[in-house]
Write a protein that holds these residues in place. Structure first.
Motif: not given
Length: 136
Positions: A124-130
Motif C-alpha cells: 500500500w505504501e509503495i503504491t501510494l508513493s508511485k
C-alpha cells in the motif's frame, strides 16, 4: 478665494475616499491571504483522496490482471527488492480475502500472519508513493 477653498475641500474628500477604498482593499487582500492556507489544505486533502482511490485501483489491477502495467511492474519490483522474494497475489474462487504466495525453490508458499500484514502494508505504501509521484 472661495473657489480655491472649494477645490481643496473636493480634493481632500476625494483623497479621503481613495484612502478608505485602499484600506478596504488591503483588508480584503489580507482576508484572502489568510484563507489561502485553508485552500491549500483542502486541495491537499482532495489530492490525497484521489491518490488513495487510484492506488486502490492499481492494487486491484495488480491482483486481478495477469498482465501488469508499467506502474504495477515497478511496484512489484520494489516490493521484491525490499523483501528479497517474488510474490503472487490472487483472489480465491470462494471470494475470500486476497492470498499472497511467495515463490521459492520448492514452489509457491502461502504467506500468512504478521508477514502477510507487513507485505500488504508495504504494498500500500509503495503504491501510494508511485501514484503520488506519477500524478500531476
Amino acid at each position: 478665494m472661495n473657489t480655491q477653498s472649494a477645490n481643496v475641500r473636493t480634493m481632500l474628500r476625494t483623497y479621503g475616499k481613495q484612502l478608505t477604498s485602499a484600506k478596504r482593499l488591503a483588508r480584503f487582500r489580507q482576508a484572502l491571504g489568510a484563507s489561502k492556507p485553508m485552500d491549500d489544505i483542502a486541495k491537499q486533502a482532495k489530492r490525497r483522496e484521489l491518490v488513495e482511490r487510484i492506488a486502490h485501483e492499481v492494487i486491484e489491477n495488480l491482483i486481478v490482471n495477469a498482465e501488469h502495467s508499467p506502474v504495477v511492474a515497478a511496484i512489484l519490483e520494489q516490493l521484491e527488492s525490499e523483501f528479497g522474494h517474488r510474490y503472487l497475489f490472487e483472489y480465491p474462487v470462494d471470494g475470500s480475502d486476497v492470498q499472497i504466495l511467495r515463490e521459492t525453490e520448492h514452489g509457491p508458499l502461502y504467506v500468512e500472519g504478521s508477514e502477510r500484514s507487513k507485505i500488504m502494508r508495504r504494498l500500500w505504501e509503495i503504491t501510494l508513493s508511485k501514484v503520488d509521484d506519477t500524478m500531476l
